[in-house]
Design a protein around this motif. Structure first.
Motif, PDB file in Angstrom:
ATOM      1  N   ALA A 174       0.879  -1.349   0.567  1.00 19.44           N
ATOM      2  CA  ALA A 174       0.526   0.021  -0.244  1.00 19.44           C
ATOM      3  C   ALA A 174       0.784   1.179   0.247  1.00 19.44           C
ATOM      4  CB  ALA A 174      -1.285  -0.146   1.298  1.00 19.44           C
ATOM      5  N   VAL A 175       2.621   1.206   0.841  1.00 16.04           N
ATOM      6  CA  VAL A 175       2.603   2.732   1.386  1.00 16.04           C
ATOM      7  C   VAL A 175       2.988   3.002  -0.086  1.00 16.04           C
ATOM      8  CG1 VAL A 175       4.874   3.574   2.479  1.00 16.04           C
ATOM      9  CG2 VAL A 175       3.284   1.708   3.753  1.00 16.04           C
ATOM     10  N   ALA A 176       4.162   1.730  -1.013  1.00 15.76           N
ATOM     11  CA  ALA A 176       4.678   1.550  -2.376  1.00 15.76           C
ATOM     12  C   ALA A 176       3.812   1.983  -3.419  1.00 15.76           C
ATOM     13  CB  ALA A 176       5.421   0.566  -2.361  1.00 15.76           C
ATOM     14  N   LEU A 177       2.562   1.850  -3.645  1.00 16.84           N
ATOM     15  CA  LEU A 177       1.373   1.520  -4.243  1.00 16.84           C
ATOM     16  C   LEU A 177       1.206   3.746  -4.675  1.00 16.84           C
ATOM     17  CD1 LEU A 177       0.154  -1.592  -5.114  1.00 16.84           C
ATOM     18  CD2 LEU A 177       0.822  -0.212  -6.913  1.00 16.84           C
ATOM     19  N   ARG A 178       0.800   3.981  -3.382  1.00 15.52           N
ATOM     20  CA  ARG A 178       0.909   5.151  -3.100  1.00 15.52           C
ATOM     21  C   ARG A 178       2.069   6.604  -3.595  1.00 15.52           C
ATOM     22  NH1 ARG A 178       0.779   9.015   1.723  1.00 15.52           N
ATOM     23  NH2 ARG A 178       1.013  11.063   0.798  1.00 15.52           N
ATOM     24  N   LEU A 179       3.023   5.446  -3.078  1.00 14.45           N
ATOM     25  CA  LEU A 179       4.271   6.464  -3.051  1.00 14.45           C
ATOM     26  C   LEU A 179       4.761   6.251  -5.332  1.00 14.45           C
ATOM     27  CD1 LEU A 179       7.686   5.021  -0.832  1.00 14.45           C
ATOM     28  CD2 LEU A 179       6.156   7.443  -1.359  1.00 14.45           C
ATOM     29  N   PHE A 180       4.498   5.076  -5.668  1.00 18.15           N
ATOM     30  CA  PHE A 180       4.595   5.025  -7.222  1.00 18.15           C
ATOM     31  C   PHE A 180       3.602   6.469  -8.128  1.00 18.15           C
ATOM     32  CE2 PHE A 180       6.921   0.825  -6.465  1.00 18.15           C
ATOM     33  CZ  PHE A 180       7.300   1.411  -6.079  1.00 18.15           C
ATOM     34  N   GLY A 181       2.743   6.639  -7.431  1.00 13.68           N
ATOM     35  CA  GLY A 181       1.184   6.876  -7.446  1.00 13.68           C
ATOM     36  C   GLY A 181       0.183   7.290  -7.872  1.00 13.68           C
ATOM     37  N   CYS A 182      -0.156   6.328  -7.342  1.00 15.53           N
ATOM     38  CA  CYS A 182      -1.348   5.763  -7.505  1.00 15.53           C
ATOM     39  C   CYS A 182      -2.650   6.179  -6.616  1.00 15.53           C
ATOM     40  CB  CYS A 182      -1.862   3.898  -7.009  1.00 15.53           C
ATOM     41  SG  CYS A 182      -0.835   2.932  -8.400  1.00 15.53           S
ATOM     42  N   ASP A 183      -3.553   6.127  -6.932  1.00 15.89           N
ATOM     43  CA  ASP A 183      -4.459   7.438  -5.827  1.00 15.89           C
ATOM     44  C   ASP A 183      -5.648   6.307  -5.504  1.00 15.89           C
ATOM     45  OD1 ASP A 183      -5.836   7.113  -8.647  1.00 15.89           O
ATOM     46  OD2 ASP A 183      -7.422   9.011  -7.906  1.00 15.89           O
ATOM     47  N   SER A 184      -5.527   5.283  -5.860  1.00 13.65           N
ATOM     48  CA  SER A 184      -6.498   4.668  -4.999  1.00 13.65           C
ATOM     49  C   SER A 184      -6.329   3.013  -5.408  1.00 13.65           C
ATOM     50  CB  SER A 184      -8.051   4.965  -6.420  1.00 13.65           C
ATOM     51  OG  SER A 184      -8.553   3.735  -6.367  1.00 13.65           O
ATOM     52  N   LEU A 185      -6.951   2.827  -3.713  1.00 10.74           N
ATOM     53  CA  LEU A 185      -6.559   1.514  -4.132  1.00 10.74           C
ATOM     54  C   LEU A 185      -6.931   0.479  -3.459  1.00 10.74           C
ATOM     55  CD1 LEU A 185      -3.153   2.124  -1.697  1.00 10.74           C
ATOM     56  CD2 LEU A 185      -2.966   1.855  -3.941  1.00 10.74           C
ATOM     57  N   GLN A 186      -6.960  -1.061  -3.744  1.00  8.75           N
ATOM     58  CA  GLN A 186      -8.059  -2.188  -3.477  1.00  8.75           C
ATOM     59  C   GLN A 186      -7.584  -3.636  -3.346  1.00  8.75           C
ATOM     60  OE1 GLN A 186     -10.501  -2.540  -7.334  1.00  8.75           O
ATOM     61  NE2 GLN A 186     -11.504  -3.956  -6.221  1.00  8.75           N
ATOM     62  N   GLY A 187      -7.524  -4.021  -2.508  1.00  7.26           N
ATOM     63  CA  GLY A 187      -7.310  -5.050  -1.910  1.00  7.26           C
ATOM     64  C   GLY A 187      -7.399  -5.924  -0.464  1.00  7.26           C
ATOM     65  N   TYR A 188      -7.105  -7.259  -0.573  1.00 13.10           N
ATOM     66  CA  TYR A 188      -7.824  -7.426   0.596  1.00 13.10           C
ATOM     67  C   TYR A 188      -7.145  -6.714   1.957  1.00 13.10           C
ATOM     68  CZ  TYR A 188      -8.541 -12.050  -1.599  1.00 13.10           C
ATOM     69  OH  TYR A 188      -9.341 -12.678  -3.211  1.00 13.10           O
ATOM     70  N   PHE A 189      -5.645  -6.092   2.004  1.00 15.28           N
ATOM     71  CA  PHE A 189      -5.272  -5.821   2.748  1.00 15.28           C
ATOM     72  C   PHE A 189      -6.742  -5.004   3.474  1.00 15.28           C
ATOM     73  CE2 PHE A 189      -3.147  -1.512   4.967  1.00 15.28           C
ATOM     74  CZ  PHE A 189      -2.676  -1.977   5.450  1.00 15.28           C
ATOM     75  N   PHE A 190      -7.234  -4.385   2.715  1.00 17.86           N
ATOM     76  CA  PHE A 190      -8.349  -3.122   2.681  1.00 17.86           C
ATOM     77  C   PHE A 190     -10.147  -3.615   2.731  1.00 17.86           C
ATOM     78  CE2 PHE A 190      -5.861  -0.666   0.398  1.00 17.86           C
ATOM     79  CZ  PHE A 190      -4.320   0.469   1.640  1.00 17.86           C
ATOM     80  N   GLY A 191     -10.062  -4.825   2.311  1.00 17.67           N
ATOM     81  CA  GLY A 191     -11.102  -5.696   2.563  1.00 17.67           C
ATOM     82  C   GLY A 191     -11.938  -6.983   1.549  1.00 17.67           C
ATOM     83  N   LYS A 192     -11.682  -8.013   1.858  1.00 20.62           N
ATOM     84  CA  LYS A 192     -12.019  -8.406   0.939  1.00 20.62           C
ATOM     85  C   LYS A 192     -13.641  -8.449   0.336  1.00 20.62           C
ATOM     86  CE  LYS A 192      -9.877 -12.373   2.862  1.00 20.62           C
ATOM     87  NZ  LYS A 192      -9.405 -14.292   2.496  1.00 20.62           N
ATOM     88  N   PRO A 193     -13.886  -9.350  -0.752  1.00 21.95           N
ATOM     89  CA  PRO A 193     -15.369  -8.731  -1.639  1.00 21.95           C
ATOM     90  C   PRO A 193     -16.297  -9.087  -0.239  1.00 21.95           C
ATOM     91  CG  PRO A 193     -14.231  -9.988  -3.168  1.00 21.95           C
ATOM     92  CD  PRO A 193     -12.908  -9.853  -1.433  1.00 21.95           C
ATOM     93  N   MET A 194     -16.969  -8.105   0.540  1.00 20.57           N
ATOM     94  CA  MET A 194     -17.982  -8.433   1.306  1.00 20.57           C
ATOM     95  C   MET A 194     -19.484  -8.390   1.065  1.00 20.57           C
ATOM     96  SD  MET A 194     -16.544  -5.740   3.952  1.00 20.57           S
ATOM     97  CE  MET A 194     -15.435  -4.925   3.320  1.00 20.57           C
TER      98      MET A 194
END
Ligand code: C2E
Ligand code: CA
Ligand code: CA
Ligand code: CA
Length: 274
Positions: free
Chosen positions: A239-259
């Motif tokens: 999450a930290v790396a991708l933000r640094l690389f310039g992504c403004d939006s993130l998705q994945g199990y770290f933030f929540g699985k499909p529910m």
């Protein structure tokens, strides 16, 4: 004689009969599931890359096949595509997702569109119809499309995307970096967003070449002024790396699985109380 024997063998292969029979039954069950409303939707959080606050959800279709258990959409979506079921399935998903998202004014809603839907000349009409029927604000809706068919029909793809955008919805390129992405088309198609495929994200912490590949991919999208979501985030480091690389939006199990929608409600409720 040997050749003839081999030819006969390929003509009659009992394993293939079983495959085909199983597929036919699967297709019948799927048809029934669509007709009787047995498909459901799961919702996976999309978060702001800086604050990690949920600002959207992606709708993902689910099928619990009676007597068998859950079947992956990677299995049944292709079957829906080749058996003419994709239109009714897609209509169900879009309508259900928009209806459900109406109760979440603080969230955007992303819906997957398969090539078979997108290719249909009537697709724009049914998107317009669902927007009207559900009365959702079109600007909250993002349609996610994959690239397979686009490269073959760039002209028609561009027109379809333009028509969709004229309805006020956003259009995102899904699974970017997973297949035969052609950079040249990216800008001319007018995508509102790019989603970086999970396969590019997985190894970025351990593998410096992977990391460079991913960085270059995000940089490219940013050079075209297209915002980037990264999917498949499973760890805080990613999450930290991708933000640094310039992504403004993130998705994945770290933030929540499909529910379920109820779980999304609970999250929003907690936030309102906080
Ligand atoms: P997709 O659109 O790329 O969706 C993301 C997939 O990655 C989802 O799998 C999601 O559950 C999974 N995923 C999300 N975060 C993580 C993570 O951190 N780690 C791992 N390992 N996986 C993660 P799902 O729900 O099984 O869907 C698979 C694919 O099926 C989707 O890929 C999409 O191409 C298709 N699909 C799903 N729902 C629909 C739909 O309603 N309509 C259409 N046309 N296709 C759909
Ligand atoms: Ca997607
Ligand atoms: Ca994806
Ligand atoms: Ca995918």
């Amino acid at each position: 004689a040997k050749e003839a024997g081999r030819a006969r063998m390929t003509l009659y292969d009992p394993a293939m009969d079983t495959d085909r029979a199983q597929r036919n039954v699967l297709e019948l069950d799927l048809r029934m599931a669509i007709e009787s409303g047995d498909l459901t939707l799961a919702y996976q959080p999309l978060v702001d890359a800086s604050t990690h606050e949920m600002n959207g959800v992606e709708a993902l279709v689910r099928w619990n096949r009676p007597g068998y258990g859950p079947v992956s959409p990677e299995v049944f979506i292709p079957i829906a595509e080749t058996s003419g079921l994709i239109e009714s399935l897609g209509l169900f998903v879009l309508r259900k997702a928009c209806e459900t998202a109406k109760q979440w004014p603080e969230l955007k809603i992303s819906v997957n569109v398969s090539p078979g839907q997108f290719r249909n000349p009537a697709f724009t009409d049914y998107v317009r119809y669902v927007l009207k029927q559900t009365e959702i604000d079109a600007s909250r809706v993002t349609l996610e499309i994959t690239e397979g068919y686009m490269i073959q029909n760039p002209q028609r793809t561009r027109q379809s995307i333009e028509r969709l955008k004229s309805l006020g919805v956003k259009v995102a390129l899904d699974d970017f970096g997973s297949g035969f992405s052609s950079i040249g088309y990216l800008r001319q198609f007018g995508f509102d967003r790019i989603k970086i495929d999970r396969s590019l994200v997985t190894d970025i912490i351990g593998d410096s070449r992977q990391r460079e590949m991913l960085q270059a991919t995000v940089a490219l999208a940013r050079a075209l002024d297209i915002p980037v979501t990264a999917e498949g985030i499973e760890t805080e480091e990613q999450a930290v790396a991708l933000r640094l690389f310039g992504c403004d939006s993130l998705q994945g199990y770290f933030f929540g699985k499909p529910m379920t929608a109820e779980h999304i409600n609970d999250r929003l409720q907690e936030r309102r109380e906080a």
